[in-house]
Design a protein around this motif. Sequence first.
Motif, PDB file in Angstrom:
ATOM      1  N   VAL A   1       0.834  -1.209   0.000  1.00 34.75           N
ATOM      2  CA  VAL A   1       0.000   0.000   0.000  1.00 34.75           C
ATOM      3  C   VAL A   1       0.862   1.250   0.000  1.00 34.75           C
ATOM      4  N   MET A   2       1.915   1.263   0.815  1.00 30.41           N
ATOM      5  CA  MET A   2       2.781   2.430   0.864  1.00 30.41           C
ATOM      6  C   MET A   2       3.565   2.595  -0.440  1.00 30.41           C
ATOM      7  N   LEU A   3       3.895   1.483  -1.097  1.00 30.64           N
ATOM      8  CA  LEU A   3       4.572   1.583  -2.391  1.00 30.64           C
ATOM      9  C   LEU A   3       3.663   2.286  -3.399  1.00 30.64           C
ATOM     10  N   ARG A   4       2.369   1.977  -3.366  1.00 34.45           N
ATOM     11  CA  ARG A   4       1.436   2.633  -4.280  1.00 34.45           C
ATOM     12  C   ARG A   4       1.226   4.093  -3.918  1.00 34.45           C
ATOM     13  N   LEU A   5       1.149   4.394  -2.625  1.00 35.01           N
ATOM     14  CA  LEU A   5       0.992   5.788  -2.207  1.00 35.01           C
ATOM     15  C   LEU A   5       2.255   6.599  -2.479  1.00 35.01           C
ATOM     16  N   TRP A   6       3.386   5.942  -2.472  1.00 35.36           N
ATOM     17  CA  TRP A   6       4.654   6.588  -2.829  1.00 35.36           C
ATOM     18  C   TRP A   6       4.599   7.097  -4.268  1.00 35.36           C
ATOM     19  N   LEU A   7       3.793   6.420  -5.077  1.00 31.54           N
ATOM     20  CA  LEU A   7       3.585   6.830  -6.464  1.00 31.54           C
ATOM     21  C   LEU A   7       2.302   7.649  -6.605  1.00 31.54           C
ATOM     22  N   GLY A   8       1.975   8.373  -5.553  1.00 37.88           N
ATOM     23  CA  GLY A   8       0.743   9.144  -5.551  1.00 37.88           C
ATOM     24  C   GLY A   8       0.667  10.193  -6.640  1.00 37.88           C
ATOM     25  N   HIS A   9       1.808  10.644  -7.158  1.00 34.10           N
ATOM     26  CA  HIS A   9       1.781  11.631  -8.244  1.00 34.10           C
ATOM     27  C   HIS A   9       1.204  11.042  -9.528  1.00 34.10           C
ATOM     28  N   LEU A  10       1.069   9.712  -9.569  1.00 40.02           N
ATOM     29  CA  LEU A  10       0.508   9.042 -10.736  1.00 40.02           C
ATOM     30  C   LEU A  10      -0.952   8.645 -10.537  1.00 40.02           C
ATOM     31  N   LEU A  11      -1.503   8.918  -9.355  1.00 42.79           N
ATOM     32  CA  LEU A  11      -2.863   8.495  -9.013  1.00 42.79           C
ATOM     33  C   LEU A  11      -3.777   9.684  -8.788  1.00 42.79           C
ATOM     34  N   GLU A  12      -5.069   9.431  -8.974  1.00 40.82           N
ATOM     35  CA  GLU A  12      -6.059  10.426  -8.593  1.00 40.82           C
ATOM     36  C   GLU A  12      -6.235  10.405  -7.080  1.00 40.82           C
ATOM     37  N   ALA A  13      -6.647  11.538  -6.519  1.00 37.48           N
ATOM     38  CA  ALA A  13      -6.806  11.642  -5.067  1.00 37.48           C
ATOM     39  C   ALA A  13      -7.827  10.636  -4.546  1.00 37.48           C
ATOM     40  N   ASP A  14      -8.941  10.489  -5.260  1.00 36.66           N
ATOM     41  CA  ASP A  14      -9.970   9.546  -4.811  1.00 36.66           C
ATOM     42  C   ASP A  14      -9.456   8.117  -4.826  1.00 36.66           C
ATOM     43  N   ARG A  15      -8.617   7.784  -5.819  1.00 36.93           N
ATOM     44  CA  ARG A  15      -8.069   6.421  -5.876  1.00 36.93           C
ATOM     45  C   ARG A  15      -7.124   6.173  -4.708  1.00 36.93           C
ATOM     46  N   MET A  16      -6.328   7.160  -4.331  1.00 36.33           N
ATOM     47  CA  MET A  16      -5.442   6.989  -3.183  1.00 36.33           C
ATOM     48  C   MET A  16      -6.246   6.756  -1.910  1.00 36.33           C
ATOM     49  N   ARG A  17      -7.330   7.510  -1.747  1.00 33.99           N
ATOM     50  CA  ARG A  17      -8.165   7.319  -0.562  1.00 33.99           C
ATOM     51  C   ARG A  17      -8.831   5.943  -0.570  1.00 33.99           C
ATOM     52  N   GLU A  18      -9.209   5.484  -1.761  1.00 41.03           N
ATOM     53  CA  GLU A  18      -9.818   4.152  -1.852  1.00 41.03           C
ATOM     54  C   GLU A  18      -8.833   3.065  -1.445  1.00 41.03           C
ATOM     55  N   VAL A  19      -7.597   3.167  -1.920  1.00 39.12           N
ATOM     56  CA  VAL A  19      -6.560   2.197  -1.563  1.00 39.12           C
ATOM     57  C   VAL A  19      -6.335   2.191  -0.055  1.00 39.12           C
ATOM     58  N   LEU A  20      -6.213   3.370   0.544  1.00 42.42           N
ATOM     59  CA  LEU A  20      -6.012   3.460   1.987  1.00 42.42           C
ATOM     60  C   LEU A  20      -7.229   2.954   2.754  1.00 42.42           C
ATOM     61  N   GLY A  21      -8.408   3.242   2.241  1.00 38.64           N
ATOM     62  CA  GLY A  21      -9.620   2.776   2.905  1.00 38.64           C
ATOM     63  C   GLY A  21      -9.706   1.259   2.917  1.00 38.64           C
ATOM     64  N   ARG A  22      -9.343   0.631   1.808  1.00 44.77           N
ATOM     65  CA  ARG A  22      -9.365  -0.837   1.767  1.00 44.77           C
ATOM     66  C   ARG A  22      -8.320  -1.429   2.700  1.00 44.77           C
ATOM     67  N   HIS A  23      -7.166  -0.787   2.756  1.00 44.15           N
ATOM     68  CA  HIS A  23      -6.137  -1.268   3.677  1.00 44.15           C
ATOM     69  C   HIS A  23      -6.602  -1.128   5.117  1.00 44.15           C
ATOM     70  N   ARG A  24      -7.283  -0.034   5.415  1.00 44.58           N
ATOM     71  CA  ARG A  24      -7.798   0.155   6.759  1.00 44.58           C
ATOM     72  C   ARG A  24      -8.800  -0.934   7.128  1.00 44.58           C
ATOM     73  N   GLU A  25      -9.677  -1.271   6.187  1.00 46.73           N
ATOM     74  CA  GLU A  25     -10.660  -2.327   6.434  1.00 46.73           C
ATOM     75  C   GLU A  25      -9.969  -3.668   6.682  1.00 46.73           C
ATOM     76  N   TYR A  26      -8.943  -3.952   5.874  1.00 50.88           N
ATOM     77  CA  TYR A  26      -8.186  -5.195   6.050  1.00 50.88           C
ATOM     78  C   TYR A  26      -7.528  -5.241   7.430  1.00 50.88           C
ATOM     79  N   ALA A  27      -6.891  -4.135   7.828  1.00 53.48           N
ATOM     80  CA  ALA A  27      -6.206  -4.098   9.120  1.00 53.48           C
ATOM     81  C   ALA A  27      -7.184  -4.309  10.265  1.00 53.48           C
TER      82      ALA A  27
END
Length: 213
Positions: A119-145
């Motif tokens: 997840v952090m590797l993908r957020l590290w590439l946040g300049h390549l993602l839309e803001a909503d997609r970054m929040r979605e990735v983090l939200g799914r990780h939060r649910e998993y945790a």
Amino acid sequence: MTVKKASGAQAGDAEHPALPATSWAVLGLLSFGEELSGYDLKKWSDWSLRFFYWSPSFSQIYGELKRLERVGYVSSRMVAQETGNRDKRVYVITDEGMAAVRRWAREAPVEPPVLKHGVMLRLWLGHLLEADRMREVLGRHREYAETMRQRAEVDAEGARAEAAWAYPSLVLKWSERYYASERDRADAMLADLDELAGPDAARGTGEAGRKRP
């Protein structure tokens, strides 16, 4: 996201053969004194090891059992199934195996865990993602945790009923705290994203992602 020990193997010699980390994990499961099949070992690893190390596949478990039997650390026998299914092979730790895993637990080098946080590797590439997609990735990780935290809590409670599992119970409690920390860090990073994007981005998905159970 996975957290694994760096290696777990110890140097071997003619008397004490070198074994990979998976061997010690499987031998450690047998060190609690039960006679277990490969299927049983997979269930036990899913119940305990997966929270803080990883759960070996069936093929890994059976491969390690063969290795451990070759070096004399486990023995096996075939037992008939009460259900009429084909006989199954069960394994038990030998005295040599118990001495080996005890020696490994006492003497193996203390190695730092290796963190591979996808997840952090993908957020590290946040300049390549839309803001909503970054929040979605983090939200799914939060649910998993949070899901893993709840499961670790349940399994730790179940382990307390067995005196032999006193120390696995402590590790499961550590796992519960670890996943709670992952959940809280996801919350904090969602807030960081909102701050980075400005006040308008704090509305919508960010608010939902930060909501606690």
